[in-house]
Design a protein around this motif. Structure first.
Motif, PDB file in Angstrom:
ATOM      1  N   VAL A  27       0.853  -1.189   0.000  1.00 40.24           N
ATOM      2  CA  VAL A  27       0.000   0.000   0.000  1.00 40.24           C
ATOM      3  C   VAL A  27       0.890   1.241   0.000  1.00 40.24           C
ATOM      4  O   VAL A  27       1.812   1.348   0.814  1.00 40.24           O
ATOM      5  N   PHE A  28       0.576   2.148  -0.916  1.00 36.26           N
ATOM      6  CA  PHE A  28       1.300   3.410  -1.039  1.00 36.26           C
ATOM      7  C   PHE A  28       0.329   4.564  -0.837  1.00 36.26           C
ATOM      8  O   PHE A  28      -0.813   4.476  -1.284  1.00 36.26           O
ATOM      9  N   ARG A  29       0.777   5.630  -0.179  1.00 38.41           N
ATOM     10  CA  ARG A  29       0.004   6.858  -0.187  1.00 38.41           C
ATOM     11  C   ARG A  29       0.115   7.388  -1.617  1.00 38.41           C
ATOM     12  O   ARG A  29       1.183   7.322  -2.226  1.00 38.41           O
ATOM     13  N   SER A  30      -0.980   7.861  -2.197  1.00 36.81           N
ATOM     14  CA  SER A  30      -0.978   8.315  -3.591  1.00 36.81           C
ATOM     15  C   SER A  30       0.140   9.304  -3.863  1.00 36.81           C
ATOM     16  O   SER A  30       0.377  10.209  -3.083  1.00 36.81           O
ATOM     17  N   GLY A  31       0.833   9.082  -4.959  1.00 32.74           N
ATOM     18  CA  GLY A  31       1.912   9.943  -5.379  1.00 32.74           C
ATOM     19  C   GLY A  31       3.261   9.619  -4.768  1.00 32.74           C
ATOM     20  O   GLY A  31       4.257  10.233  -5.116  1.00 32.74           O
ATOM     21  N   GLU A  32       3.310   8.649  -3.852  1.00 35.29           N
ATOM     22  CA  GLU A  32       4.578   8.288  -3.216  1.00 35.29           C
ATOM     23  C   GLU A  32       5.072   6.957  -3.750  1.00 35.29           C
ATOM     24  O   GLU A  32       4.294   6.123  -4.210  1.00 35.29           O
ATOM     25  N   THR A  33       6.382   6.752  -3.688  1.00 32.48           N
ATOM     26  CA  THR A  33       6.965   5.512  -4.195  1.00 32.48           C
ATOM     27  C   THR A  33       7.429   4.590  -3.069  1.00 32.48           C
ATOM     28  O   THR A  33       7.798   3.453  -3.321  1.00 32.48           O
ATOM     29  N   TYR A  83      -4.914   6.435  -1.560  1.00 32.17           N
ATOM     30  CA  TYR A  83      -3.893   5.389  -1.534  1.00 32.17           C
ATOM     31  C   TYR A  83      -3.940   4.574  -2.815  1.00 32.17           C
ATOM     32  O   TYR A  83      -4.965   4.503  -3.486  1.00 32.17           O
ATOM     33  N   THR A  84      -2.833   3.935  -3.111  1.00 33.25           N
ATOM     34  CA  THR A  84      -2.729   2.992  -4.213  1.00 33.25           C
ATOM     35  C   THR A  84      -2.366   1.641  -3.625  1.00 33.25           C
ATOM     36  O   THR A  84      -1.486   1.555  -2.766  1.00 33.25           O
ATOM     37  N   ILE A  85      -3.042   0.614  -4.078  1.00 33.98           N
ATOM     38  CA  ILE A  85      -2.756  -0.750  -3.626  1.00 33.98           C
ATOM     39  C   ILE A  85      -2.167  -1.512  -4.809  1.00 33.98           C
ATOM     40  O   ILE A  85      -2.750  -1.534  -5.895  1.00 33.98           O
ATOM     41  N   LYS A  86      -1.007  -2.106  -4.578  1.00 34.23           N
ATOM     42  CA  LYS A  86      -0.369  -2.905  -5.621  1.00 34.23           C
ATOM     43  C   LYS A  86      -0.423  -4.371  -5.209  1.00 34.23           C
ATOM     44  O   LYS A  86       0.069  -4.752  -4.149  1.00 34.23           O
ATOM     45  N   ALA A  87      -1.036  -5.177  -6.045  1.00 34.36           N
ATOM     46  CA  ALA A  87      -1.047  -6.623  -5.851  1.00 34.36           C
ATOM     47  C   ALA A  87      -0.232  -7.224  -6.987  1.00 34.36           C
ATOM     48  O   ALA A  87      -0.495  -6.942  -8.160  1.00 34.36           O
ATOM     49  N   SER A  88       0.753  -8.014  -6.636  1.00 35.73           N
ATOM     50  CA  SER A  88       1.608  -8.631  -7.649  1.00 35.73           C
ATOM     51  C   SER A  88       1.975 -10.034  -7.201  1.00 35.73           C
ATOM     52  O   SER A  88       1.709 -10.421  -6.075  1.00 35.73           O
ATOM     53  N   GLY A  89       2.595 -10.756  -8.083  1.00 34.56           N
ATOM     54  CA  GLY A  89       3.020 -12.107  -7.758  1.00 34.56           C
ATOM     55  C   GLY A  89       4.436 -12.117  -7.212  1.00 34.56           C
ATOM     56  O   GLY A  89       5.311 -11.447  -7.750  1.00 34.56           O
TER      57      GLY A  89
END
Length: 112
Positions: A27-33, A83-89
């Motif tokens: 989970v990222f706060r929007s605009g952050e890496t 927020y941005t949620i990244k789901a990956s393998g």
């Protein structure tokens, strides 16, 4: 407090084929890496708060996950905002996954 789930292996029992074998969540706060502190998970049952995750999932009506599944789940308190949620393998694997986000009405002791 939010419950975020990336379900891959847990979908197989519903007849979904080609599922993501080992999803991970960030989970990222929007605009952050840089990820939000404590907002990463790979294999939900290996976390300190796995019992709280299972209880929260049950309370909101989300289907139960196997205790030893490789699905990824976070139970986390987030400050108001986008927020941005990244789901990956894990290991850059690919497949079908379901991402769910639940906002819990009450605060849960032990949420990150």
């Amino acid at each position: 407090t939010v419950l975020v789930r990336a379900i891959g292996p847990g979908l197989a029992r519903f007849g979904v084929s080609g599922t993501l074998g080992d999803p991970k969540l960030v989970v990222f706060r929007s605009g952050e890496t840089v990820p939000v502190s404590g907002a990463t998970n790979d294999d939900w049952s290996d976390t300190e708060n796995s019992e709280l995750i299972a209880a929260a999932s049950d309370r909101i009506g989300a289907f139960a996950l196997e205790a030893d599944s490789a699905d990824a789940v976070l139970l986390i308190r987030l400050e108001p905002g986008a927020y941005t949620i990244k789901a990956s393998g894990s290991g850059d694997t690919t497949g079908v996954a379901l991402v769910e986000v639940y906002v819990l009405e009450d605060d849960i002791v032990g949420a990150n």
